[in-house]
Enzyme design. Structure first.
Site, PDB file in Angstrom:
ATOM      1  N   TYR A  31       0.817  -1.216   0.000  1.00 44.39           N
ATOM      2  CA  TYR A  31       0.000   0.000   0.000  1.00 44.39           C
ATOM      3  C   TYR A  31       0.854   1.271   0.000  1.00 44.39           C
ATOM      4  CZ  TYR A  31      -4.403  -2.479   0.825  1.00 44.39           C
ATOM      5  OH  TYR A  31      -5.507  -3.265   0.701  1.00 44.39           O
ATOM      6  N   GLU A  68       5.900 -26.601  19.490  1.00 42.13           N
ATOM      7  CA  GLU A  68       4.980 -26.224  18.412  1.00 42.13           C
ATOM      8  C   GLU A  68       3.667 -25.634  18.939  1.00 42.13           C
ATOM      9  OE1 GLU A  68       3.949 -29.525  15.853  1.00 42.13           O
ATOM     10  OE2 GLU A  68       2.346 -28.409  14.856  1.00 42.13           O
ATOM     11  N   ASP A  91       4.256 -31.922  17.094  1.00 42.44           N
ATOM     12  CA  ASP A  91       3.317 -33.029  16.955  1.00 42.44           C
ATOM     13  C   ASP A  91       4.007 -34.188  16.243  1.00 42.44           C
ATOM     14  OD1 ASP A  91       1.194 -31.826  18.200  1.00 42.44           O
ATOM     15  OD2 ASP A  91       0.228 -31.156  16.352  1.00 42.44           O
TER      16      ASP A  91
END
Lengths: 365, 365
Positions: free
Chosen positions: A108, A201, A253
């Protein structure tokens, strides 16, 4: 509350100085060429896949020898050349003024200067070009992502951002974790009492580790990646490893995606092959391994087709050629199961901290 | 670094006490029924859509008069009844021990007690049942979501979590913003020098407001929602409004989704019709309005079909019956455009802080 520092900050300020120098050199080169009545041009290492290769010594992807020239002489190059120089000038001002921006904001902001980008993809690409030209990551020139991760532990930092220069805080100060944003990333490390880094995580586990006092018991700095960590967080992990000499253990995980979070921290991504100093090659993936799912009889979900496809891809990936990785990929494919970090709650909320992590740290030495 | 407090904390500890009492009452009722040789049962307000209605006085959705009975006498109820009582007992222990958990964690923890949930949806539903029974939000009984938002401003808080009781920090301490997690949510407000709250959807704008010193200029506490705010953040905004008497202004992207972020902070959602004290009815949506896109000639994107469909839905929503909302929905549909907060960067990075926000605060009184 925050104390004023007496000693001069060094590493971070020196780095910013180098970034400014690189930007100024780029500008001077353009001026020099113009002064010699030449069409200005810049040389960029090529980022095409044929020029990306895995460097087993650096243990990360790097760019090869191929370069391309972007020259104002070529009518098709005038637009990206102008855009590149504008971005360089814009981020130079950002650093000078101690401000930060985002990819979206840069897009922008260009309109205020009548620099045209047809969409954000085009400005993002030019920002990557600039990274390639000056060999610094966009976070080094104050362009940050939206996502934030967090850190917690007995490390005292000293800010370098305007209005906070010389102020210090200790990262155990806020028990929800301290946000890793522009101010933290640009802070100096002053004093560290921890002797390792544990990267996590999931937010749930990060909070669990703080609540259970795991940071004290393991004398660790905790870093919460919130999924795939932003690059600023990867660089921070590297700094903790290299500047403070702390070993790094990564808990994710137990699935191909968690495994790959660990790998990107360790060896980086092909997307960032044009950058250095984002990786931590000596960091260790500490779990949840496929073999942990078996060993600890964890609650699990069946692997989906997309998980299996991903495992086959990773098996062929040069970053995964090590023994541990190959063994775990094989085990995932054999047991066809995945487990989350929270699965250890099956044995009570504190089991992961009381049993699993101590076992793992012992095993990994 | 953090000072020890002299005065006794009140509101937060009292609230936790009420939650414990509600849980203990639930347990005692079950014991009493058993002692009277009755099959134990609990009564739950019905959450079916036919029992959800908009209360124009409270300015939020509430549940109607319908209730359902869950009784251990009914074989089909035995499973959810047992699950409900287990969840109540589990979270009672959480509060007692000053620990927190997540929805996911509760699901896995159940297995440690041989309580069966076929999937996480089932345990999430039971947690909502417990909210309905005791009329407290899950954050009140220490079950938190993964997402985190952030706060920054001249407010001094005092922790109540174990290990930090009585410690104080000022929320200007970390210029990346202070994470809103379990510890912050359960903190007491000690001293506030700000006179308003500015809630911001985007991280880029939140950082901009800090960097540009907007919190000083507007004497405001800044809250970053990171999209649709977690409920803990909505409750915190309410507390800032009600306990400290601060007016609340909400700045979002200029599209139906941003508008709805503001609305959920103001009037809540149908999903939480069974809860009170999550809404801030006097908060104001300060932009980006559809009419701002026109007035400030903002860079914009065309509305997509999904945006237009959403606007038609919102137009019929009782929460949107006010004049401002109807006018802005109409303008969106007329101009068929949307703009992000960052679009103001088109006029330079500090325009939003120098011009837009002052104009808006004046306009809204």
């Amino acid at each position: 509350m925050a104390q004023k520092s007496k000693k001069k900050p060094t590493r971070v300020k020196e780095r910013k100085k180098k970034v400014l120098e690189a930007l100024e050199k780029l500008g001077r080169d353009v001026y020099d060429q113009l002064a010699h009545k030449e069409f200005p041009k810049v040389s960029l290492p090529s980022r095409s896949t044929s020029n990306i290769c895995y460097d087993p010594v650096l243990r990360q992807y790097v760019l090869g020898e191929k370069t391309s020239i972007r020259s104002a002489r070529n009518i098709r190059h005038v637009r990206p050349f102008t855009q590149l120089i504008w971005v360089a000038s814009f981020v130079h001002t950002l650093i000078k003024e101690g401000r930060t921006s985002t990819l979206r904001d840069v897009y922008y902001s260009a309109q205020a200067y009548d620099i045209e980008f047809s969409d954000q993809q085009e400005s993002d690409d030019i920002i990557t070009d600039l990274e390639t030209v000056i060999s610094f990551a966009r976070e080094d020139f104050n362009v940050f992502p939206e996502e934030r991760s967090a850190i917690f532990g007995d490390l005292t930092i000293e800010y370098t951002v305007p209005g906070y220069e010389g102020r210090r805080i200790n990262l155990t100060m806020h028990p929800d974790g301290v946000m890793i944003g522009p101010a933290l990333t640009s802070a100096e490390f002053v004093e560290c009492k921890a002797d390792k880094v544990i990267v996590i995580e999931k937010g749930a586990m990060f909070t669990r580790f703080i609540e259970e006092g795991a940071f004290k018991r393991f004398n660790a700095i905790l870093v919460h990646t919130a999924g795939q960590p932003p690059r600023a967080t990867r660089r921070l992990i590297r700094r903790l490893n290299q500047e403070l000499g702390l070993p790094v253990y990564i808990f994710t995980d137990g699935d191909p995606w968690g495994m790959h979070i660990a790998m990107v921290i360790i060896s980086g991504s092909a997307n960032a092959a044009h950058l250095r100093e984002l990786t931590t090659p000596d960091a260790k993936w500490a779990g949840v391994w496929a073999s942990d799912i078996v060993k600890y009889k964890l609650p699990s979900d069946p692997l989906q087709d997309v998980d299996i496809k991903r495992l086959h891809e990773l098996r062929e990936d040069p970053r995964y050629s090590g023994k541990l990785w190959q063994r775990e990929i094989k085990t995932f494919l054999k047991i066809k199961k995945k487990s989350e970090q929270e699965a250890f709650s099956r044995y009570g909320l504190s089991y992961i901290v009381d049993k699993y992590v101590p076992d793992k740290l012992k095993e990994l030495g």
